[in-house]
Design a protein around this motif. Sequence first.
Motif, PDB file in Angstrom:
ATOM      1  N   UNK A 194       0.973  -1.169   0.035  1.00  0.00           N
ATOM      2  CA  UNK A 194      -0.008  -0.019   0.049  1.00  0.00           C
ATOM      3  C   UNK A 194       0.740   1.283  -0.164  1.00  0.00           C
ATOM      4  N   UNK A 195       0.568   2.006  -0.866  1.00  0.00           N
ATOM      5  CA  UNK A 195       1.579   3.204  -1.172  1.00  0.00           C
ATOM      6  C   UNK A 195       0.751   4.340  -0.689  1.00  0.00           C
ATOM      7  N   UNK A 196       1.248   5.295   0.281  1.00  0.00           N
ATOM      8  CA  UNK A 196       0.620   6.481   0.834  1.00  0.00           C
ATOM      9  C   UNK A 196       1.275   7.786  -0.077  1.00  0.00           C
ATOM     10  N   UNK A 197       0.481   8.608  -0.394  1.00  0.00           N
ATOM     11  CA  UNK A 197       0.865   9.692  -1.099  1.00  0.00           C
ATOM     12  C   UNK A 197       0.171  10.889  -0.398  1.00  0.00           C
ATOM     13  N   UNK A 198       0.967  11.777  -0.038  1.00  0.00           N
ATOM     14  CA  UNK A 198       0.469  13.309   0.789  1.00  0.00           C
ATOM     15  C   UNK A 198       0.838  14.154  -0.378  1.00  0.00           C
ATOM     16  N   UNK A 199      -0.173  14.959  -0.711  1.00  0.00           N
ATOM     17  CA  UNK A 199      -0.258  15.911  -1.747  1.00  0.00           C
ATOM     18  C   UNK A 199      -0.405  17.090  -1.436  1.00  0.00           C
ATOM     19  N   UNK A 200      -0.039  18.362  -2.005  1.00  0.00           N
ATOM     20  CA  UNK A 200      -0.260  19.632  -1.456  1.00  0.00           C
ATOM     21  C   UNK A 200      -1.871  19.989  -1.671  1.00  0.00           C
ATOM     22  N   UNK A 201      -2.018  21.099  -1.119  1.00  0.00           N
ATOM     23  CA  UNK A 201      -3.820  21.698  -1.227  1.00  0.00           C
ATOM     24  C   UNK A 201      -3.949  21.584  -2.507  1.00  0.00           C
ATOM     25  N   UNK A 202      -3.815  21.741  -3.568  1.00  0.00           N
ATOM     26  CA  UNK A 202      -4.136  21.892  -5.199  1.00  0.00           C
ATOM     27  C   UNK A 202      -4.055  20.590  -5.631  1.00  0.00           C
ATOM     28  N   UNK A 203      -3.503  19.543  -5.004  1.00  0.00           N
ATOM     29  CA  UNK A 203      -3.319  18.320  -5.534  1.00  0.00           C
ATOM     30  C   UNK A 203      -2.456  18.338  -6.921  1.00  0.00           C
ATOM     31  N   UNK A 204      -1.573  18.957  -6.821  1.00  0.00           N
ATOM     32  CA  UNK A 204      -0.487  19.332  -8.205  1.00  0.00           C
ATOM     33  C   UNK A 204       0.639  18.334  -8.008  1.00  0.00           C
ATOM     34  N   UNK A 205       0.974  18.318  -6.830  1.00  0.00           N
ATOM     35  CA  UNK A 205       2.221  17.395  -6.413  1.00  0.00           C
ATOM     36  C   UNK A 205       2.201  16.621  -5.457  1.00  0.00           C
ATOM     37  N   UNK A 206       3.143  15.798  -5.181  1.00  0.00           N
ATOM     38  CA  UNK A 206       3.104  14.765  -3.978  1.00  0.00           C
ATOM     39  C   UNK A 206       4.406  15.341  -3.105  1.00  0.00           C
ATOM     40  N   UNK A 207       3.935  15.621  -2.043  1.00  0.00           N
ATOM     41  CA  UNK A 207       4.956  16.356  -1.212  1.00  0.00           C
ATOM     42  C   UNK A 207       5.705  15.358  -0.096  1.00  0.00           C
ATOM     43  N   UNK A 208       5.053  13.929  -0.111  1.00  0.00           N
ATOM     44  CA  UNK A 208       5.729  12.957   0.595  1.00  0.00           C
ATOM     45  C   UNK A 208       5.121  11.658   0.500  1.00  0.00           C
ATOM     46  N   UNK A 209       5.874  10.645   0.629  1.00  0.00           N
ATOM     47  CA  UNK A 209       5.166   9.379   0.217  1.00  0.00           C
ATOM     48  C   UNK A 209       5.730   8.288   1.215  1.00  0.00           C
ATOM     49  N   UNK A 210       5.250   7.181   1.468  1.00  0.00           N
ATOM     50  CA  UNK A 210       5.812   6.193   1.931  1.00  0.00           C
ATOM     51  C   UNK A 210       4.995   4.700   1.560  1.00  0.00           C
ATOM     52  N   UNK A 211       5.703   3.502   1.599  1.00  0.00           N
ATOM     53  CA  UNK A 211       5.116   2.482   1.209  1.00  0.00           C
ATOM     54  C   UNK A 211       4.763   1.579   2.472  1.00  0.00           C
TER      55      UNK A 211
END
Length: 179
Positions: free
Chosen positions: A158-175
């Motif tokens: 399961x990969x978790x993606x943390x995105x910015x407010x506008x969902x333009x980019x991934x600011x952090x992620x982990x598996x």
Amino acid sequence: MKPGMKLAILLGGAVVVWGLIAYVFFAGNSPAKKAPEVAKTALYASVDCPESVRIVAVSKPDSVFGRDYISDDEKMAIAMSMMKINEKVMSQTGDLSEIDLENSGLTSLVERQMSAMSAIRSFVWLGSDADKPRPFNGWKVKIEYEAKTANGSPYRSEYWFILDKEARCVVNSFEIPIL
């Protein structure tokens, strides 16, 4: 029909049509709707063999406040998952006394588990103001998937993606590895 009524009907229809167009344009471009697609793109860019990825599930985007990426319930679920992986590794290696470094599936699992634990530790908030409200900071999307390592060993994660407010980019992620 009175002359003014035709004009009123035409204007009313035009307002409805333009309102629908605006709704489709703005609602379709909302960050919550974009977040899963941005996360999927990031997933394919993050794995060793993107052609082997089979997406099992994608979560609905969830709000992130401050740097509190993981709720207490999620922490507990992750801890249980990590415990199951630890039990599997210990049973397959005779409590680490018989480690087979040629077993690429097992070594890959151990590497992914260690990486996940490192990421989780960095997200745990231990500050004295942990109960203070934090501002909305973005979105999180979880993608459960199956793939193969560079050595061809199949795995589930399961990969978790943390995105910015506008969902333009991934600011952090982990598996998080899944058995």
